[in-house]
Motif scaffolding. Structure first.
Motif, PDB file in Angstrom:
ATOM      1  N   GLY A   1       1.032  -1.171  -0.013  1.00 52.85           N
ATOM      2  CA  GLY A   1       0.119   0.189   0.056  1.00 52.85           C
ATOM      3  C   GLY A   1       0.867   1.430  -0.113  1.00 52.85           C
ATOM      4  N   THR A   2       0.129   2.228  -0.408  1.00 57.03           N
ATOM      5  CA  THR A   2       1.046   3.612  -0.198  1.00 57.03           C
ATOM      6  C   THR A   2       0.212   4.414   0.797  1.00 57.03           C
ATOM      7  N   SER A   3       1.019   5.228   1.321  1.00 56.55           N
ATOM      8  CA  SER A   3       0.037   5.965   2.515  1.00 56.55           C
ATOM      9  C   SER A   3      -0.897   6.970   1.758  1.00 56.55           C
ATOM     10  N   LYS A   4      -1.638   7.382   2.543  1.00 53.75           N
ATOM     11  CA  LYS A   4      -2.870   8.283   1.996  1.00 53.75           C
ATOM     12  C   LYS A   4      -2.385   9.796   2.311  1.00 53.75           C
ATOM     13  N   GLY A   5      -2.681  10.461   1.432  1.00 54.31           N
ATOM     14  CA  GLY A   5      -2.636  12.071   1.714  1.00 54.31           C
ATOM     15  C   GLY A   5      -1.274  12.329   2.058  1.00 54.31           C
ATOM     16  N   ASN A   6      -1.167  13.199   3.065  1.00 48.87           N
ATOM     17  CA  ASN A   6       0.117  13.809   3.776  1.00 48.87           C
ATOM     18  C   ASN A   6       0.323  13.247   5.073  1.00 48.87           C
TER      19      ASN A   6
ATOM     20  N   MET B   1       3.856  13.128   6.369  1.00 47.22           N
ATOM     21  CA  MET B   1       4.371  14.312   6.640  1.00 47.22           C
ATOM     22  C   MET B   1       3.925  14.965   7.875  1.00 47.22           C
ATOM     23  N   LEU B   2       2.426  14.791   8.093  1.00 53.88           N
ATOM     24  CA  LEU B   2       1.945  15.532   9.352  1.00 53.88           C
ATOM     25  C   LEU B   2       2.545  14.610  10.600  1.00 53.88           C
ATOM     26  N   ALA B   3       2.704  13.434  10.503  1.00 51.89           N
ATOM     27  CA  ALA B   3       3.140  12.623  11.467  1.00 51.89           C
ATOM     28  C   ALA B   3       4.619  12.877  11.811  1.00 51.89           C
ATOM     29  N   TRP B   4       5.543  13.167  10.680  1.00 51.03           N
ATOM     30  CA  TRP B   4       6.878  13.829  10.775  1.00 51.03           C
ATOM     31  C   TRP B   4       6.802  14.984  11.604  1.00 51.03           C
ATOM     32  N   LEU B   5       5.904  15.908  11.339  1.00 53.56           N
ATOM     33  CA  LEU B   5       5.835  17.187  11.729  1.00 53.56           C
ATOM     34  C   LEU B   5       5.468  17.069  13.376  1.00 53.56           C
ATOM     35  N   PHE B   6       4.387  16.204  13.490  1.00 52.40           N
ATOM     36  CA  PHE B   6       3.804  15.894  14.950  1.00 52.40           C
ATOM     37  C   PHE B   6       5.069  15.410  15.722  1.00 52.40           C
ATOM     38  N   MET B   7       5.929  14.787  15.472  1.00 51.42           N
ATOM     39  CA  MET B   7       7.067  14.408  16.265  1.00 51.42           C
ATOM     40  C   MET B   7       7.828  15.318  16.729  1.00 51.42           C
ATOM     41  N   ARG B   8       8.251  16.345  15.877  1.00 54.99           N
ATOM     42  CA  ARG B   8       9.023  17.448  16.124  1.00 54.99           C
ATOM     43  C   ARG B   8       8.307  18.529  17.017  1.00 54.99           C
ATOM     44  N   LEU B   9       7.170  18.770  16.789  1.00 50.45           N
ATOM     45  CA  LEU B   9       6.333  19.723  17.707  1.00 50.45           C
ATOM     46  C   LEU B   9       6.013  19.208  18.970  1.00 50.45           C
ATOM     47  N   SER B  10       5.659  17.975  18.969  1.00 52.10           N
ATOM     48  CA  SER B  10       5.231  17.297  20.280  1.00 52.10           C
ATOM     49  C   SER B  10       6.469  17.114  21.159  1.00 52.10           C
ATOM     50  N   GLY B  11       7.601  16.656  20.427  1.00 53.76           N
ATOM     51  CA  GLY B  11       8.940  16.752  21.297  1.00 53.76           C
ATOM     52  C   GLY B  11       9.324  18.089  21.919  1.00 53.76           C
ATOM     53  N   VAL B  12       9.230  19.148  21.128  1.00 55.52           N
ATOM     54  CA  VAL B  12       9.628  20.509  21.832  1.00 55.52           C
ATOM     55  C   VAL B  12       8.483  20.481  22.956  1.00 55.52           C
TER      56      VAL B  12
END
Ligand code: HEM
Length: 162
Positions: free
Chosen positions: A29-34, A37-48
């Protein structure tokens, strides 16, 4: 290949074209939509945010006043009597769980090669996350510092007689 050459991730074998993906790493399967990318961003923001929440938590619990020696049932009861600490602990619980779960999801996707293995590991992961988030949230908001069971006051001596 020279000793300093870094292999492209998931490439077939040393020297094989950089864009090629080895069979065990091909995903049906391929991942749907973005979402990724949002999960990647969430890791950075939640980390801070987690840095602030966790160090605030450790400072207040372990360093301020009598520090670790003051921690007991009454200490926790006192903190959760204040909506500020309820929300603080709730944010810490949700962010740490969602951050940790998404991190482990990434590790499962990277390392489990069979479709079925990945699927079942993620079912177990999401089930554990759901149970812990629901139970933790309930504990924070339903915590009763002066429980009375069958007319008997439990525990501690700081609650008014029923
Ligand atoms: C102190 C605050 C934290 C910061 C600044 C932080 C930061 C990060 C960042 C930026 C990533 C992404 C790494 C990548 O994509 O290569 C990450 C991954 C991860 N984090 Fe955190 N994190 C924190 C706390 C936590 C906590 C409390 C947990 C566990 C509940 C956790 C579990 C994980 C896991 C399992 C991964 C995936 C590791 C991997 O991909 O190899 N982190 N963290």
């Amino acid at each position: 290949m020279s000793a300093t050459e870094i292999q492209s991730p998931r490439s077939k074998a040393p020297g094989v074209g950089s864009g090629r993906i080895a069979p065990q790493y091909r995903r049906s399967g391929t991942s749907k939509g973005n979402f990724e990318m949002l999960a990647w961003l969430f890791m950075r923001l939640s980390g801070v945010v987690l840095v602030v929440l966790i160090f605030g938590h450790l400072t207040v619990n372990l360093l301020v006043g009598e520090g670790i020696h003051a921690i007991d049932f009454g200490f926790v009861a006192g903190k959760w009597a204040d909506p500020f600490w309820q929300i603080w602990d709730l944010a810490m619980l949700w962010l740490a769980m969602l951050h940790g779960t998404n991190g482990v999801r990434t590790i499962i996707n990277d390392y489990a090669e069979k479709d079925a293995t990945r699927m079942w590991l993620k079912v177990v992961l999401y089930a554990a996350t759901t149970v812990i988030i629901i139970l933790g949230t309930l504990v924070i908001f339903t915590f009763d510092p002066c429980p009375v069971v069958n007319g008997v006051q439990l525990p501690g001596g700081f609650c008014p007689a029923p």
